[in-house]
Design a protein around this motif. Sequence first.
Motif, short mmCIF file in Angstrom:
data_model
loop_
_atom_site.label_atom_id
_atom_site.label_comp_id
_atom_site.label_asym_id
_atom_site.label_seq_id
_atom_site.Cartn_x
_atom_site.Cartn_y
_atom_site.Cartn_z
N VAL A 170 4.33 -6.99 -5.39
CA VAL A 170 2.92 -7.39 -5.38
C VAL A 170 2.77 -8.77 -5.99
CG1 VAL A 170 0.59 -6.80 -6.18
CG2 VAL A 170 2.17 -4.98 -5.52
N ILE A 171 3.47 -9.01 -7.10
CA ILE A 171 3.41 -10.32 -7.76
C ILE A 171 3.95 -11.40 -6.82
CG2 ILE A 171 4.29 -11.69 -9.69
CD1 ILE A 171 4.39 -9.09 -11.32
N ALA A 172 5.00 -11.07 -6.09
CA ALA A 172 5.58 -12.04 -5.13
C ALA A 172 4.57 -12.36 -4.03
CB ALA A 172 6.85 -11.48 -4.53
N SER A 173 3.85 -11.37 -3.57
CA SER A 173 2.83 -11.61 -2.54
C SER A 173 1.71 -12.48 -3.07
CB SER A 173 2.25 -10.27 -2.05
OG SER A 173 3.24 -9.50 -1.41
N LYS A 174 1.34 -12.29 -4.34
CA LYS A 174 0.31 -13.14 -4.95
C LYS A 174 0.77 -14.59 -5.00
CE LYS A 174 -1.94 -9.78 -8.03
NZ LYS A 174 -2.19 -9.43 -9.46
N ILE A 175 2.03 -14.79 -5.40
CA ILE A 175 2.58 -16.14 -5.51
C ILE A 175 2.61 -16.82 -4.14
CG2 ILE A 175 4.65 -17.47 -6.06
CD1 ILE A 175 5.26 -15.38 -8.22
N ASN A 176 2.84 -16.02 -3.09
CA ASN A 176 2.89 -16.56 -1.73
C ASN A 176 1.51 -16.85 -1.16
OD1 ASN A 176 5.68 -16.52 -1.59
ND2 ASN A 176 5.74 -14.41 -0.80
N LEU A 220 -7.82 -9.19 -0.13
CA LEU A 220 -7.94 -8.17 0.92
C LEU A 220 -6.57 -7.79 1.47
CD1 LEU A 220 -9.92 -6.48 2.58
CD2 LEU A 220 -9.98 -8.35 4.26
N ARG A 221 -5.73 -8.79 1.70
CA ARG A 221 -4.38 -8.52 2.21
C ARG A 221 -3.56 -7.75 1.19
NH1 ARG A 221 -0.63 -9.84 5.91
NH2 ARG A 221 1.53 -10.02 5.20
N LEU A 222 -3.66 -8.14 -0.08
CA LEU A 222 -2.91 -7.46 -1.13
C LEU A 222 -3.32 -5.99 -1.23
CD1 LEU A 222 -2.89 -10.14 -3.98
CD2 LEU A 222 -0.89 -9.18 -2.81
N ILE A 223 -4.63 -5.74 -1.15
CA ILE A 223 -5.12 -4.37 -1.29
C ILE A 223 -4.74 -3.52 -0.08
CG2 ILE A 223 -7.21 -2.94 -1.39
CD1 ILE A 223 -8.51 -5.17 -3.03
N CYS A 224 -5.01 -4.05 1.12
CA CYS A 224 -4.88 -3.24 2.34
C CYS A 224 -3.46 -3.16 2.88
CB CYS A 224 -5.80 -3.79 3.43
SG CYS A 224 -7.56 -3.69 3.01
N LYS A 225 -2.70 -4.25 2.80
CA LYS A 225 -1.40 -4.29 3.46
C LYS A 225 -0.21 -4.25 2.51
CE LYS A 225 -2.82 -6.52 7.75
NZ LYS A 225 -2.49 -7.56 8.76
N VAL A 226 -0.44 -4.53 1.24
CA VAL A 226 0.67 -4.54 0.29
C VAL A 226 0.64 -3.31 -0.62
CG1 VAL A 226 1.81 -5.82 -1.57
CG2 VAL A 226 0.72 -7.06 0.33
N ILE A 227 -0.50 -3.05 -1.24
CA ILE A 227 -0.60 -1.97 -2.22
C ILE A 227 -0.90 -0.62 -1.57
CG2 ILE A 227 -1.87 -1.12 -4.23
CD1 ILE A 227 -2.29 -4.00 -5.08
N PHE A 228 -1.90 -0.58 -0.70
CA PHE A 228 -2.37 0.70 -0.15
C PHE A 228 -1.29 1.51 0.55
CE2 PHE A 228 -4.34 3.07 3.44
CZ PHE A 228 -4.89 4.08 2.67
N PRO A 229 -0.40 0.90 1.39
CA PRO A 229 0.63 1.71 2.04
C PRO A 229 1.50 2.51 1.07
CG PRO A 229 0.50 -0.44 3.07
CD PRO A 229 -0.37 -0.51 1.85
N ASN A 230 1.63 2.03 -0.16
CA ASN A 230 2.44 2.73 -1.16
C ASN A 230 1.65 3.80 -1.91
OD1 ASN A 230 5.16 1.17 -1.21
ND2 ASN A 230 3.62 -0.44 -1.23
N CYS A 231 0.39 3.95 -1.55
CA CYS A 231 -0.45 4.99 -2.17
C CYS A 231 -0.73 6.14 -1.22
CB CYS A 231 -1.79 4.38 -2.62
SG CYS A 231 -1.67 2.95 -3.72
N ILE A 232 -0.16 6.07 -0.03
CA ILE A 232 -0.52 7.03 1.02
C ILE A 232 0.05 8.42 0.76
CG2 ILE A 232 -0.12 7.61 3.45
CD1 ILE A 232 -0.53 4.72 4.15
N ILE A 233 1.28 8.49 0.21
CA ILE A 233 1.93 9.80 0.04
C ILE A 233 1.10 10.75 -0.82
CG2 ILE A 233 3.92 10.96 -0.98
CD1 ILE A 233 5.66 8.72 0.09
#
Length: 285
Positions: free
Chosen positions: A178-184, A189-202
Amino acid sequence: MESFREFIQQFKKNKAAVVGAWIVLLLVVCAIFAPLLAPHDPYVQNAQDRLLKPIWEHGGNAKYLLGTDDLGRDILSRLIYGARISLTIGIVSMGIAVFFGTILGLIAGYFGGKTDAVIMRIMDIMFALPSILLIVIVVAVLGPSLTNAMLAIGFVGIPGFARLVRSSVLGEKEKEYVIASKINGSSHLRLICKVIFPNCIIPLIVQTTMGFASTVLEAAALSFLGLGAQPPKPEWGAMLMNSMQYIATAPWMLVFPGVMIFLTVMSFNLVGDGIMDALDPKRAS
């Protein structure tokens, strides 16, 4: 695809969950193909066939395998159509709870601070009241109907999903990817929906499956109290309410909808437990 095969293999190891899955599948088939499977119209009344016993009891009629109710309606047909109503309640109510709960949990967990405090205090207030009491209050305000019952159950389910998603986001947002995505330069919106949320689905999937059973039970309780599905809808809780006055003379009217509620709640709980074990093999061992 390989991970899905592994999930199925792990799921099959839980025999109780497999039984639950077959029951759920049977309920889904009944719900989808109710007009084809039901031997009679669940709304048609026949005064001449009132309170007929199930076929295996003395006085039963092969035309009505599970007997008839006080208005001469076929109980088997009403049970089959009741599966459609109960699954619809679960899908709509869970859809409302998951959608709004996930959004609130993502916002609270990601932004933190005052935003998190405001959202979670509102959720805490909702948690302070027993869920069934809050549902009854909401339905009493909106008016008794199946639609309002689904809205009330979905509304009351929001805090549980909000807390679950918030907890998952808090555990994920400080990780390196997540930190790497922020630096990039990824947007919020992208961080929430495409980076973090997929790892909360289980955990969300497990909670949704378990919650489905609760919604069916709560909807049946509301209908039993006269606040959910209204006559002549063949909803299992409403069938229970209608059968109470015949508990001594026609007990089959009470037993069959009660068994359907029990099987539905049990099967979804078993499936949810099986999913949890399959996604976390260490828990099953």
